[in-house]
Design a protein around this motif. Sequence first.
Motif, mmCIF file in Angstrom:
data_model
loop_
_atom_site.group_PDB
_atom_site.id
_atom_site.type_symbol
_atom_site.label_atom_id
_atom_site.label_comp_id
_atom_site.label_asym_id
_atom_site.label_seq_id
_atom_site.Cartn_x
_atom_site.Cartn_y
_atom_site.Cartn_z
ATOM 1 N N SER A 285 0.931 -1.061 -0.080
ATOM 2 C CA SER A 285 0.002 0.025 -0.055
ATOM 3 C C SER A 285 0.852 1.237 0.000
ATOM 4 O O SER A 285 2.120 1.125 0.381
ATOM 5 N N ILE A 286 0.451 2.352 -0.458
ATOM 6 C CA ILE A 286 1.116 3.496 -0.582
ATOM 7 C C ILE A 286 0.997 4.191 0.817
ATOM 8 O O ILE A 286 -0.296 4.371 1.174
ATOM 9 N N THR A 287 2.190 4.627 1.318
ATOM 10 C CA THR A 287 1.743 5.222 2.959
ATOM 11 C C THR A 287 2.170 6.607 2.872
ATOM 12 O O THR A 287 1.671 7.386 3.649
ATOM 13 N N VAL A 288 3.177 7.091 2.118
ATOM 14 C CA VAL A 288 3.616 8.275 1.797
ATOM 15 C C VAL A 288 3.485 8.961 0.230
ATOM 16 O O VAL A 288 3.838 8.401 -0.318
ATOM 17 N N GLY B 82 6.204 13.162 0.466
ATOM 18 C CA GLY B 82 6.799 13.410 1.762
ATOM 19 C C GLY B 82 5.608 13.522 3.042
ATOM 20 O O GLY B 82 5.797 13.567 4.125
ATOM 21 N N LEU B 83 4.336 13.460 2.382
ATOM 22 C CA LEU B 83 3.247 13.434 3.535
ATOM 23 C C LEU B 83 2.478 12.075 3.633
ATOM 24 O O LEU B 83 2.220 11.397 2.598
ATOM 25 N N PRO B 84 2.178 11.855 4.974
ATOM 26 C CA PRO B 84 1.408 10.674 5.023
ATOM 27 C C PRO B 84 0.152 10.792 4.471
ATOM 28 O O PRO B 84 -0.721 11.487 4.310
ATOM 29 N N VAL B 85 -0.110 9.481 3.586
ATOM 30 C CA VAL B 85 -1.424 9.368 2.815
ATOM 31 C C VAL B 85 -2.615 9.612 3.700
ATOM 32 O O VAL B 85 -3.477 10.175 2.928
ATOM 33 N N HIS B 86 -2.711 9.224 4.807
ATOM 34 C CA HIS B 86 -3.908 9.646 5.686
ATOM 35 C C HIS B 86 -4.135 11.063 5.743
ATOM 36 O O HIS B 86 -5.323 11.580 5.488
ATOM 37 N N THR C 280 -18.036 7.175 -1.087
ATOM 38 C CA THR C 280 -17.912 7.882 0.128
ATOM 39 C C THR C 280 -17.773 6.577 1.075
ATOM 40 O O THR C 280 -16.646 6.786 1.812
ATOM 41 N N LEU C 281 -18.427 5.619 0.810
ATOM 42 C CA LEU C 281 -18.389 4.309 1.721
ATOM 43 C C LEU C 281 -16.923 3.722 1.427
ATOM 44 O O LEU C 281 -16.024 3.334 2.382
ATOM 45 N N ALA C 282 -16.407 3.628 0.337
ATOM 46 C CA ALA C 282 -15.194 3.142 -0.124
ATOM 47 C C ALA C 282 -13.917 4.121 0.685
ATOM 48 O O ALA C 282 -12.915 3.500 0.678
ATOM 49 N N SER C 283 -14.221 5.368 0.538
ATOM 50 C CA SER C 283 -13.109 6.203 1.018
ATOM 51 C C SER C 283 -12.776 6.081 2.613
ATOM 52 O O SER C 283 -11.638 6.230 2.872
ATOM 53 N N VAL C 284 -13.770 5.679 3.398
ATOM 54 C CA VAL C 284 -13.656 5.448 4.610
ATOM 55 C C VAL C 284 -12.476 4.480 5.113
ATOM 56 O O VAL C 284 -11.618 4.882 5.849
ATOM 57 N N PRO C 285 -12.610 3.318 4.660
ATOM 58 C CA PRO C 285 -11.525 2.151 4.985
ATOM 59 C C PRO C 285 -10.267 2.746 4.334
ATOM 60 O O PRO C 285 -9.250 2.493 5.053
ATOM 61 N N VAL C 286 -10.205 3.385 3.294
ATOM 62 C CA VAL C 286 -8.684 3.721 2.844
ATOM 63 C C VAL C 286 -8.269 4.810 3.867
ATOM 64 O O VAL C 286 -7.001 4.705 4.250
ATOM 65 N N ALA C 287 -9.060 5.781 4.250
ATOM 66 C CA ALA C 287 -8.583 6.752 5.267
ATOM 67 C C ALA C 287 -8.393 6.150 6.467
ATOM 68 O O ALA C 287 -7.298 6.363 7.201
ATOM 69 N N THR C 288 -9.048 4.985 6.952
ATOM 70 C CA THR C 288 -8.712 4.340 8.135
ATOM 71 C C THR C 288 -7.521 3.641 8.429
ATOM 72 O O THR C 288 -6.725 3.635 9.167
ATOM 73 N N ASN C 289 -7.339 2.866 7.338
ATOM 74 C CA ASN C 289 -6.035 2.076 7.054
ATOM 75 C C ASN C 289 -4.861 2.852 7.021
ATOM 76 O O ASN C 289 -3.844 2.687 7.708
ATOM 77 N N GLY D 19 -4.880 5.748 8.329
ATOM 78 C CA GLY D 19 -4.476 6.531 9.794
ATOM 79 C C GLY D 19 -3.869 5.205 10.647
ATOM 80 O O GLY D 19 -3.279 5.862 11.504
ATOM 81 N N GLU D 20 -4.328 4.139 10.345
ATOM 82 C CA GLU D 20 -3.480 2.998 11.264
ATOM 83 C C GLU D 20 -2.133 3.026 11.033
ATOM 84 O O GLU D 20 -1.250 2.736 12.004
ATOM 85 N N TRP D 21 -1.675 3.021 9.783
ATOM 86 C CA TRP D 21 -0.114 3.202 9.442
ATOM 87 C C TRP D 21 0.472 4.458 10.174
ATOM 88 O O TRP D 21 1.435 4.386 10.781
ATOM 89 N N LEU D 22 -0.425 5.381 10.037
ATOM 90 C CA LEU D 22 0.316 6.860 10.644
ATOM 91 C C LEU D 22 0.609 6.395 12.162
ATOM 92 O O LEU D 22 1.508 7.031 12.618
ATOM 93 N N GLU D 23 -0.624 6.081 12.891
ATOM 94 C CA GLU D 23 -0.694 5.998 14.078
ATOM 95 C C GLU D 23 0.690 5.306 14.678
ATOM 96 O O GLU D 23 1.260 5.341 15.758
#
Length: 179
Positions: free
Chosen positions: A2-5, A8-12, A54-63, A65-69
């Motif tokens: 998965s793309i994480t950055v 230079g910015l975190p994908v989240h 909209t529904l599909a974008s939520v788990p993308v942002a959540t995943n 965010g979990e990487w960023l956390e």
Amino acid sequence: MSITVVNGLPVHVLVVHFVIVLVPLSALAVVVAAIWPSAARRMGIALPLLAFVTLASVPVATNAGEWLEEHVDSDALVRRHAELGDGLLPWAAGLFVLATAVWWTTRRSASVEGAHSERTRAGTPRSALVVRVAAVVLSVVVAAGAVVDVYRIGDSGAKAAWHDGFSKTADSGGHGDND
């Protein structure tokens, strides 16, 4: 993989803006479509498609965010933001289900009305009215819940990101000086 950055910015940090825009937009579209069937007919298939994106974008942002956390210092604000973020998916799913139901019933009722247009209607049957009122009430409740949840998540994320990252007084470090 998965793309994480990105750049230079975190994908989240980038993806959450889709959620911030799409959830309220979908919520508004669902409520308008539930209240005004003619608006739902004009929106057509775009209504459930918008809610699906909209529904599909939520788990993308959540995943993301979990990487960023896992890559930031853990504190109570970050944990609170992550907990709140995990609660958005059911609201987004509710918007998608309602958008699809409103689209389907509006589409179906339009085809039935077209087939029976030659007969005189005494009014809307009571069962159809009950279904429509239920759809409006459910749409308003789910839309409000989704928008409030997005606000709460965004507010907690901003607090987690900025709680010690700025000064309330101007920096005298030379920014804006013309020396």
